[in-house]
Design an enzyme around this catalytic site. Structure first.
Site, PDB file in Angstrom:
ATOM      1  N   THR A  16      -6.588  12.184  -4.987  1.00 13.44           N
ATOM      2  CA  THR A  16      -6.673  11.801  -6.396  1.00 13.44           C
ATOM      3  C   THR A  16      -6.564  13.015  -7.313  1.00 13.44           C
ATOM      4  OG1 THR A  16      -8.271  10.989  -8.040  1.00 13.44           O
ATOM      5  CG2 THR A  16      -9.188  11.882  -6.042  1.00 13.44           C
ATOM      6  N   ASP A  17      -6.121  12.773  -8.544  1.00  9.55           N
ATOM      7  CA  ASP A  17      -6.092  13.861  -9.528  1.00  9.55           C
ATOM      8  C   ASP A  17      -7.506  14.262  -9.974  1.00  9.55           C
ATOM      9  OD1 ASP A  17      -6.734  11.628 -11.058  1.00  9.55           O
ATOM     10  OD2 ASP A  17      -5.194  11.960 -12.595  1.00  9.55           O
ATOM     11  N   GLU A  18      -8.511  13.429  -9.628  1.00  9.72           N
ATOM     12  CA  GLU A  18      -9.870  13.709 -10.107  1.00  9.72           C
ATOM     13  C   GLU A  18     -10.446  14.980  -9.493  1.00  9.72           C
ATOM     14  OE1 GLU A  18     -12.371  10.259 -10.592  1.00  9.72           O
ATOM     15  OE2 GLU A  18     -10.633   8.933 -10.732  1.00  9.72           O
TER      16      GLU A  18
ATOM     17  N   TYR B 145     -17.758  11.220  -6.205  1.00 11.95           N
ATOM     18  CA  TYR B 145     -16.481  10.737  -5.650  1.00 11.95           C
ATOM     19  C   TYR B 145     -15.461  11.865  -5.590  1.00 11.95           C
ATOM     20  CZ  TYR B 145     -11.767   8.725  -5.755  1.00 11.95           C
ATOM     21  OH  TYR B 145     -10.436   8.467  -5.521  1.00 11.95           O
TER      22      TYR B 145
ATOM     23  N   LYS C  58     -13.672  13.779  -2.370  1.00  9.27           N
ATOM     24  CA  LYS C  58     -12.218  13.817  -2.150  1.00  9.27           C
ATOM     25  C   LYS C  58     -11.735  15.271  -2.104  1.00  9.27           C
ATOM     26  CE  LYS C  58      -9.632  10.849  -1.871  1.00  9.27           C
ATOM     27  NZ  LYS C  58      -9.168   9.997  -0.734  1.00  9.27           N
TER      28      LYS C  58
HETATM   29  P1  NAD Z   1     -10.138   0.724  -2.263  1.00  9.46           P
HETATM   30  O1  NAD Z   1     -11.593   0.982  -2.468  1.00  9.46           O
HETATM   31  O2  NAD Z   1      -9.505  -0.449  -2.914  1.00  9.46           O
HETATM   32  O3  NAD Z   1      -9.833   0.587  -0.682  1.00  9.46           O
HETATM   33  C1  NAD Z   1     -10.417   1.411   0.273  1.00  9.46           C
HETATM   34  C2  NAD Z   1     -10.210   0.766   1.633  1.00  9.46           C
HETATM   35  O4  NAD Z   1     -10.796   1.628   2.628  1.00  9.46           O
HETATM   36  C3  NAD Z   1     -10.898  -0.601   1.788  1.00  9.46           C
HETATM   37  O5  NAD Z   1     -10.017  -1.522   2.380  1.00  9.46           O
HETATM   38  C4  NAD Z   1     -12.079  -0.315   2.706  1.00  9.46           C
HETATM   39  O6  NAD Z   1     -12.441  -1.438   3.514  1.00  9.46           O
HETATM   40  C5  NAD Z   1     -11.532   0.834   3.555  1.00  9.46           C
HETATM   41  N1  NAD Z   1     -12.612   1.659   4.128  1.00  9.46           N
HETATM   42  C6  NAD Z   1     -13.674   2.180   3.477  1.00  9.46           C
HETATM   43  N2  NAD Z   1     -14.461   2.840   4.343  1.00  9.46           N
HETATM   44  C7  NAD Z   1     -13.857   2.755   5.559  1.00  9.46           C
HETATM   45  C8  NAD Z   1     -14.180   3.254   6.857  1.00  9.46           C
HETATM   46  N3  NAD Z   1     -15.300   3.963   7.062  1.00  9.46           N
HETATM   47  N4  NAD Z   1     -13.334   2.995   7.870  1.00  9.46           N
HETATM   48  C9  NAD Z   1     -12.212   2.262   7.679  1.00  9.46           C
HETATM   49  N5  NAD Z   1     -11.863   1.755   6.476  1.00  9.46           N
HETATM   50  C10 NAD Z   1     -12.684   2.002   5.427  1.00  9.46           C
HETATM   51  O7  NAD Z   1      -9.433   2.081  -2.659  1.00  9.46           O
HETATM   52  P2  NAD Z   1      -8.024   2.324  -3.407  1.00  9.46           P
HETATM   53  O8  NAD Z   1      -8.236   2.282  -4.865  1.00  9.46           O
HETATM   54  O9  NAD Z   1      -6.998   1.485  -2.773  1.00  9.46           O
HETATM   55  O10 NAD Z   1      -7.773   3.854  -3.002  1.00  9.46           O
HETATM   56  C11 NAD Z   1      -7.138   4.181  -1.765  1.00  9.46           C
HETATM   57  C12 NAD Z   1      -7.043   5.684  -1.642  1.00  9.46           C
HETATM   58  O11 NAD Z   1      -6.285   6.204  -2.735  1.00  9.46           O
HETATM   59  C13 NAD Z   1      -8.383   6.401  -1.671  1.00  9.46           C
HETATM   60  O12 NAD Z   1      -8.346   7.455  -0.752  1.00  9.46           O
HETATM   61  C14 NAD Z   1      -8.495   6.922  -3.093  1.00  9.46           C
HETATM   62  O13 NAD Z   1      -9.281   8.091  -3.155  1.00  9.46           O
HETATM   63  C15 NAD Z   1      -7.035   7.195  -3.412  1.00  9.46           C
HETATM   64  N6  NAD Z   1      -6.655   7.113  -4.833  1.00  9.46           N
HETATM   65  C16 NAD Z   1      -6.989   6.005  -5.572  1.00  9.46           C
HETATM   66  C17 NAD Z   1      -6.580   5.921  -6.904  1.00  9.46           C
HETATM   67  C18 NAD Z   1      -6.884   4.696  -7.744  1.00  9.46           C
HETATM   68  O14 NAD Z   1      -6.565   4.672  -8.933  1.00  9.46           O
HETATM   69  N7  NAD Z   1      -7.437   3.629  -7.193  1.00  9.46           N
HETATM   70  C19 NAD Z   1      -5.838   6.960  -7.477  1.00  9.46           C
HETATM   71  C20 NAD Z   1      -5.516   8.078  -6.676  1.00  9.46           C
HETATM   72  C21 NAD Z   1      -5.919   8.131  -5.354  1.00  9.46           C
HETATM   73  P1  TYD Z   2     -12.175   3.499 -13.543  1.00 11.33           P
HETATM   74  O1  TYD Z   2     -11.244   2.325 -13.482  1.00 11.33           O
HETATM   75  O2  TYD Z   2     -13.541   3.352 -12.940  1.00 11.33           O
HETATM   76  O3  TYD Z   2     -11.389   4.741 -12.933  1.00 11.33           O
HETATM   77  P2  TYD Z   2     -11.809   6.326 -12.923  1.00 11.33           P
HETATM   78  O4  TYD Z   2     -13.222   6.463 -13.281  1.00 11.33           O
HETATM   79  O5  TYD Z   2     -11.560   6.667 -11.494  1.00 11.33           O
HETATM   80  O6  TYD Z   2     -10.873   6.992 -13.869  1.00 11.33           O
HETATM   81  O7  TYD Z   2     -12.378   3.878 -15.067  1.00 11.33           O
HETATM   82  C1  TYD Z   2     -11.280   4.204 -15.915  1.00 11.33           C
HETATM   83  C2  TYD Z   2     -11.830   4.650 -17.249  1.00 11.33           C
HETATM   84  O8  TYD Z   2     -12.485   3.543 -17.872  1.00 11.33           O
HETATM   85  C3  TYD Z   2     -12.910   5.740 -17.109  1.00 11.33           C
HETATM   86  O9  TYD Z   2     -12.777   6.643 -18.208  1.00 11.33           O
HETATM   87  C4  TYD Z   2     -14.216   4.983 -17.218  1.00 11.33           C
HETATM   88  C5  TYD Z   2     -13.863   3.817 -18.138  1.00 11.33           C
HETATM   89  N1  TYD Z   2     -14.619   2.570 -17.889  1.00 11.33           N
HETATM   90  C6  TYD Z   2     -15.280   1.921 -18.941  1.00 11.33           C
HETATM   91  O10 TYD Z   2     -15.263   2.384 -20.100  1.00 11.33           O
HETATM   92  N2  TYD Z   2     -15.959   0.775 -18.678  1.00 11.33           N
HETATM   93  C7  TYD Z   2     -16.011   0.230 -17.423  1.00 11.33           C
HETATM   94  O11 TYD Z   2     -16.690  -0.820 -17.242  1.00 11.33           O
HETATM   95  C8  TYD Z   2     -15.312   0.891 -16.357  1.00 11.33           C
HETATM   96  C9  TYD Z   2     -15.332   0.335 -14.960  1.00 11.33           C
HETATM   97  C10 TYD Z   2     -14.618   2.055 -16.638  1.00 11.33           C
END
Ligand code: NAD
Ligand code: TYD
Length: 349
Positions: free
Chosen positions: A130-132, A155, A159
């Site tokens: 992630t970019d975070e 988080y 990461k």
């Molecule tokens: P998500 O929470 O929707 O899915 C995570 C999946 O991992 C789930 O299916 C869960 O069951 C599985 N999981 C969790 N713990 C596990 C374990 N111990 N063993 C096996 N499986 C396990 O997450 P997401 O939003 O799809 O993100 C996927 C990846 O992409 C993550 O690594 C996250 O850090 C990265 N990412 C997410 C975003 C975003 O905007 N959502 C952006 C950049 C990177």
């Molecule tokens: P989120 O979807 O949780 O992603 P991330 O924290 O990984 O960027 O949140 C996106 C943005 O929205 C973040 O600045 C937090 C804000 N946010 C709210 O203002 N209210 C909410 O209920 C949630 C879930 C997020």
């Protein structure tokens, strides 16, 4: 080609599994997922009968299980997405994030290293991040691959740590790794704890929209289908040991995004203009809330030719349409109905 995708029942993972199954019918795809609250096999209903797909329920922190799985399966590559992914949950329970994101990644690296060490040719361990990890930007500037890590939430700290371990396994053991760091994703099958699906669900049910702080925080949003396409390009064409930033040059302050979402929802639900926006409720800010994320993805565009395919306005509208036509999926997820199903099916295994 046999690829192990971890976390394939989650939001981004399910799109990556679908993308690879459809784009590469000659590949075998094994989806390894522990089915936590965020994992939902309904996300893959349209592809789970394909002959080149296999689901394995298992935990990435279980080293013995992973060693056996690797020995039996002869994976050529790993695309590692399994993680705890929600910042607010990491604030309430940081340890869970260390276990899954750090220990889980290291356990997976160990399994790949043990199985592949005699012949690393053609192997690839692709870590999705992630970019975070880069921390928070001021009003100016973009995250590049050279930006120093500066995570603020449990988080992002977990990461960041996992990214360091992946690089360490490359530098120490020559493991052929590649890493990408992507900005916020949106689209279908996202668990309704994240901003966009949570707010869509709340608008449908006329519930308050909890905006943290003043809603001035900025995120750089990318359609999840474009992320899956970038992962394909990086998996196949990225260079070992390299990092690629993925983002759509699409910055929105939370409040501007929420206003756009409310306008789309008013139209789709046949409500008078302004009705959904009245649900906006300003609440206490998230602790350690990063002000701004924005990605410079020029390396990926220049070296591998990837570009995002659609505008945010279009992608957001498609996303709203998906949630409105898949109300059953959303109800099942918010009621926890799918988890009862897993308990019955797997009996806590
Ligand atoms: P998500 O929470 O929707 O899915 C995570 C999946 O991992 C789930 O299916 C869960 O069951 C599985 N999981 C969790 N713990 C596990 C374990 N111990 N063993 C096996 N499986 C396990 O997450 P997401 O939003 O799809 O993100 C996927 C990846 O992409 C993550 O690594 C996250 O850090 C990265 N990412 C997410 C975003 C975003 O905007 N959502 C952006 C950049 C990177
Ligand atoms: P989120 O979807 O949780 O992603 P991330 O924290 O990984 O960027 O949140 C996106 C943005 O929205 C973040 O600045 C937090 C804000 N946010 C709210 O203002 N209210 C909410 O209920 C949630 C879930 C997020």
């Amino acid at each position: 080609m046999h690829i192990l995708i971890t976390g394939g029942a989650g939001f981004i993972g399910s799109h990556v599994v679908r993308h690879f199954l459809k784009s590469y019918p000659t590949y075998t795809i094994t989806n390894l997922d522990n089915l936590t609250y965020a994992g939902n096999l309904a996300n893959l209903k349209d592809v789970d009968a394909l002959p080149n797909y296999r689901f394995v329920k298992g935990d990435i922190t279980d080293g013995v299980f992973l060693q056996r799985l690797f020995q039996e399966s002869h994976f050529d590559g790993v695309i590692h997405l399994a993680a705890e992914s929600h910042v607010d949950r990491s604030i309430s329970n940081p340890t869970e994030f260390v276990v899954t994101n750090v220990l889980g990644t290291v356990t997976l690296l160990n399994a790949a290293k043990a199985c592949w060490q005699s012949d690393l040719e053609g192997k690839r361990f692709y870590h999705i991040s992630t970019d975070e990890v880069y921390g928070s930007l001021g009003r100016e500037g973009l995250f590049t691959e050279q930006t120093a890590y500066d995570p603020h939430s449990p988080y992002s700290a977990s990461k960041a740590s996992s990214d360091h371990f992946v690089r360490a396994y490359h530098d120490t053991y020559n493991l052929p790794v590649v890493i990408s760091n992507c900005s916020n994703n949106y689209g279908s099958f996202q668990f309704p704890e994240k901003l966009i699906p949570l707010f869509i669900n709340n608008i449908v049910h006329n519930k308050p929209l909890p905006v943290y702080g003043k809603g001035e925080n900025i995120r750089d949003w990318l359609w999840v289908v474009d992320h899956a396409q970038a992962i394909d390009v990086i998996y196949h064409q990225g260079s070992n040991g390299e990092t690629y930033n993925i983002g759509g040059h699409n910055e929105w302050s939370n409040i501007d995004l929420i206003r756009l979402l409310c306008r789309i929802m008013d139209t789709k639900l046949g409500r008078a203009a302004g009705v959904s926006e009245k649900l906006v409720t300003y609440v206490t800010d998230r602790a350690g809330h990063d002000l701004r994320y924005a990605i410079d993805s020029s390396k990926l565009q220049r070296e591998l030719g990837w570009v995002p395919s659609i505008s945010f306005e279009k992608g957001l509208e498609l996303t709203v349409d998906w949630y409105l036509t898949n109300a059953e999926w959303l109800d099942n997820v918010t009621s926890g109905g799918y988890q009862h199903y897993y308990e019955e099916m797997y009996g806590g295994r």
